[in-house]
Design a protein around this motif. Structure first.
Motif, PDB file in Angstrom:
ATOM      1  N   ASP A 145       0.800  -1.219   0.000  1.00 14.68           N
ATOM      2  CA  ASP A 145       0.000   0.000   0.000  1.00 14.68           C
ATOM      3  C   ASP A 145       0.839   1.278   0.000  1.00 14.68           C
ATOM      4  O   ASP A 145       0.636   2.158  -0.834  1.00 14.68           O
ATOM      5  CB  ASP A 145      -0.914   0.033   1.240  1.00 14.68           C
ATOM      6  CG  ASP A 145      -1.887  -1.119   1.276  1.00 14.68           C
ATOM      7  OD1 ASP A 145      -2.630  -1.304   0.295  1.00 14.68           O
ATOM      8  OD2 ASP A 145      -1.903  -1.843   2.296  1.00 14.68           O
ATOM      9  N   PHE A 146       1.776   1.375   0.944  1.00  9.90           N
ATOM     10  CA  PHE A 146       2.510   2.614   1.135  1.00  9.90           C
ATOM     11  C   PHE A 146       3.999   2.335   1.345  1.00  9.90           C
ATOM     12  O   PHE A 146       4.397   1.225   1.679  1.00  9.90           O
ATOM     13  CB  PHE A 146       1.963   3.387   2.343  1.00  9.90           C
ATOM     14  CG  PHE A 146       0.487   3.643   2.284  1.00  9.90           C
ATOM     15  CD1 PHE A 146      -0.062   4.389   1.255  1.00  9.90           C
ATOM     16  CD2 PHE A 146      -0.353   3.144   3.257  1.00  9.90           C
ATOM     17  CE1 PHE A 146      -1.427   4.629   1.195  1.00  9.90           C
ATOM     18  CE2 PHE A 146      -1.723   3.373   3.220  1.00  9.90           C
ATOM     19  CZ  PHE A 146      -2.260   4.120   2.176  1.00  9.90           C
ATOM     20  N   SER A 155       4.781   7.559   2.320  1.00 10.09           N
ATOM     21  CA  SER A 155       4.321   8.126   1.052  1.00 10.09           C
ATOM     22  C   SER A 155       3.529   7.083   0.287  1.00 10.09           C
ATOM     23  O   SER A 155       3.591   5.881   0.574  1.00 10.09           O
ATOM     24  CB  SER A 155       5.505   8.616   0.218  1.00 10.09           C
ATOM     25  OG  SER A 155       6.398   7.551  -0.045  1.00 10.09           O
ATOM     26  N   SER A 156       2.789   7.560  -0.706  1.00  3.37           N
ATOM     27  CA  SER A 156       1.932   6.657  -1.467  1.00  3.37           C
ATOM     28  C   SER A 156       2.605   6.110  -2.713  1.00  3.37           C
ATOM     29  O   SER A 156       2.119   5.145  -3.314  1.00  3.37           O
ATOM     30  CB  SER A 156       0.635   7.372  -1.870  1.00  3.37           C
ATOM     31  OG  SER A 156       0.918   8.529  -2.636  1.00  3.37           O
ATOM     32  N   ASP A 157       3.715   6.712  -3.119  1.00  7.45           N
ATOM     33  CA  ASP A 157       4.391   6.290  -4.338  1.00  7.45           C
ATOM     34  C   ASP A 157       5.814   5.847  -4.044  1.00  7.45           C
ATOM     35  O   ASP A 157       6.467   6.369  -3.133  1.00  7.45           O
ATOM     36  CB  ASP A 157       4.410   7.429  -5.363  1.00  7.45           C
ATOM     37  CG  ASP A 157       3.018   7.852  -5.782  1.00  7.45           C
ATOM     38  OD1 ASP A 157       2.184   6.966  -6.050  1.00  7.45           O
ATOM     39  OD2 ASP A 157       2.762   9.073  -5.826  1.00  7.45           O
ATOM     40  N   LYS A 161       6.881  -1.153  -1.342  1.00 12.62           N
ATOM     41  CA  LYS A 161       5.708  -0.808  -0.548  1.00 12.62           C
ATOM     42  C   LYS A 161       5.425  -1.883   0.500  1.00 12.62           C
ATOM     43  O   LYS A 161       5.696  -3.067   0.299  1.00 12.62           O
ATOM     44  CB  LYS A 161       4.479  -0.644  -1.450  1.00 12.62           C
ATOM     45  CG  LYS A 161       4.490   0.626  -2.286  1.00 12.62           C
ATOM     46  CD  LYS A 161       3.180   0.788  -3.037  1.00 12.62           C
ATOM     47  CE  LYS A 161       3.154   2.107  -3.807  1.00 12.62           C
ATOM     48  NZ  LYS A 161       1.887   2.297  -4.542  1.00 12.62           N
ATOM     49  N   ARG A 190      -3.642   9.691   1.734  1.00 17.61           N
ATOM     50  CA  ARG A 190      -2.760  10.090   0.633  1.00 17.61           C
ATOM     51  C   ARG A 190      -2.619  11.611   0.558  1.00 17.61           C
ATOM     52  O   ARG A 190      -1.548  12.132   0.260  1.00 17.61           O
ATOM     53  CB  ARG A 190      -3.279   9.518  -0.687  1.00 17.61           C
ATOM     54  CG  ARG A 190      -3.187   7.988  -0.766  1.00 17.61           C
ATOM     55  CD  ARG A 190      -3.468   7.487  -2.163  1.00 17.61           C
ATOM     56  NE  ARG A 190      -3.325   6.047  -2.221  1.00 17.61           N
ATOM     57  CZ  ARG A 190      -4.335   5.185  -2.101  1.00 17.61           C
ATOM     58  NH1 ARG A 190      -5.579   5.650  -1.927  1.00 17.61           N
ATOM     59  NH2 ARG A 190      -4.127   3.892  -2.154  1.00 17.61           N
ATOM     60  N   ARG A 191      -3.702  12.324   0.818  1.00 12.84           N
ATOM     61  CA  ARG A 191      -3.644  13.782   0.837  1.00 12.84           C
ATOM     62  C   ARG A 191      -2.702  14.261   1.938  1.00 12.84           C
ATOM     63  O   ARG A 191      -1.896  15.177   1.735  1.00 12.84           O
ATOM     64  CB  ARG A 191      -5.047  14.351   1.047  1.00 12.84           C
ATOM     65  CG  ARG A 191      -5.120  15.872   1.034  1.00 12.84           C
ATOM     66  CD  ARG A 191      -6.532  16.371   1.265  1.00 12.84           C
ATOM     67  NE  ARG A 191      -6.987  16.120   2.634  1.00 12.84           N
ATOM     68  CZ  ARG A 191      -8.171  16.491   3.110  1.00 12.84           C
ATOM     69  NH1 ARG A 191      -9.027  17.119   2.318  1.00 12.84           N
ATOM     70  NH2 ARG A 191      -8.509  16.224   4.353  1.00 12.84           N
ATOM     71  N   MET A 193      -0.281  12.502   3.229  1.00 11.68           N
ATOM     72  CA  MET A 193       1.077  12.091   2.852  1.00 11.68           C
ATOM     73  C   MET A 193       1.710  13.123   1.932  1.00 11.68           C
ATOM     74  O   MET A 193       2.895  13.457   2.067  1.00 11.68           O
ATOM     75  CB  MET A 193       1.038  10.721   2.157  1.00 11.68           C
ATOM     76  CG  MET A 193       0.739   9.560   3.060  1.00 11.68           C
ATOM     77  SD  MET A 193       0.530   8.016   2.127  1.00 11.68           S
ATOM     78  CE  MET A 193      -0.216   6.974   3.383  1.00 11.68           C
TER      79      MET A 193
END
Length: 228
Positions: A145-146, A155-157, A161, A190-191, A193
């Motif tokens: 996921d993260f 972070s999301s990217d 992960k 995510r926002r 992050m």
């Protein structure tokens, strides 16, 4: 710090077991899944617990009561329509932050873990932020996921992960500016992050997402065999 146990899911993957019993009340090792959460929270010193529910929620309230026999005070946030994870937490905020507290602990009701909770009680994310406990990717969720960086930021990217364990410390400000009644938690995370407001840590101990009858049976066998 107060805690919330998310118990409002329909448990569709656990059918037919959940057709007549809400998933949090399914038993493993001779005890309901949700009771492990309550007992571990109380052992960590968290006695003020909020539980949301929807499907067959009256059974949850009838079984757990006010929490007195666990040494806890349990309050309930009943949902008459599906609110998803984010919507369910926001609806319960008046119960979680009724005395001006900020951060609160959140546990998914359909997981089993021996993750120590006491260290999480010392975590205080900045307003609008969160702290996530991440674990190695299980076989059924290899993509994760993260990303957890060496400085503790999430972070999301990126590569490598990890999987979100369903254990987190959240702040009420995370939900500011959301007008929808029903919404998922992941977009809010995510926002946050993207704004650098989410930290994380690696899970310590055992963890299992008890999402299917096979996983429930396997966990039951491990507990009865004294392997956990």
């Amino acid at each position: 710090m107060k805690a919330m146990i998310l118990a409002a899911g329909l448990g569709t993957r656990m059918r037919p077991l959940t057709l007549t019993t809400p998933k949090p009340l399914l038993q493993v090792g001779g005890k309901c899944l949700i009771e492990y959460h309550i007992e571990r929270l109380v052992m960590a010193g968290v006695t003020d617990i909020v539980i949301n529910h929807a499907w067959l929620g009256e059974q949850i309230e009838a079984y757990l009561g006010d929490g007195d026999r666990y040494g806890a005070r349990i309050r309930y946030s009943a949902e008459t329509e599906p609110l998803e994870t984010g919507g369910g937490i926001r609806k319960a905020l008046p119960l979680l932050c009724d005395q001006g507290e900020s951060a609160f602990l959140v546990l998914n009701g359909d997981l089993f873990s021996t993750q120590p909770l006491v260290p999480l009680l010392e975590v205080r994310p900045e307003p609008g932020g969160a702290h996530l406990v991440l674990t190695d990717n299980p076989q059924w969720h290899p993509q994760g996921d993260f990303v957890l960086a060496s400085d503790g930021k999430v972070s999301s990217d990126g590569e490598m992960k990890l999987t979100f364990s369903g254990i987190s410390v959240l702040t009420p400000e995370l939900f500011d500016g959301i007008d929808d009644q029903a919404f998922a938690l992941a977009p809010l995370l995510r926002r946050a992050m993207a704004a650098g407001r989410v930290t994380g840590s690696r899970l310590q101990g055992y963890w299992e997402d008890v999402g299917t009858p096979d996983r429930l049976q396997a966990l039951d066998q491990r507990l009865r065999a004294g392997k956990l």
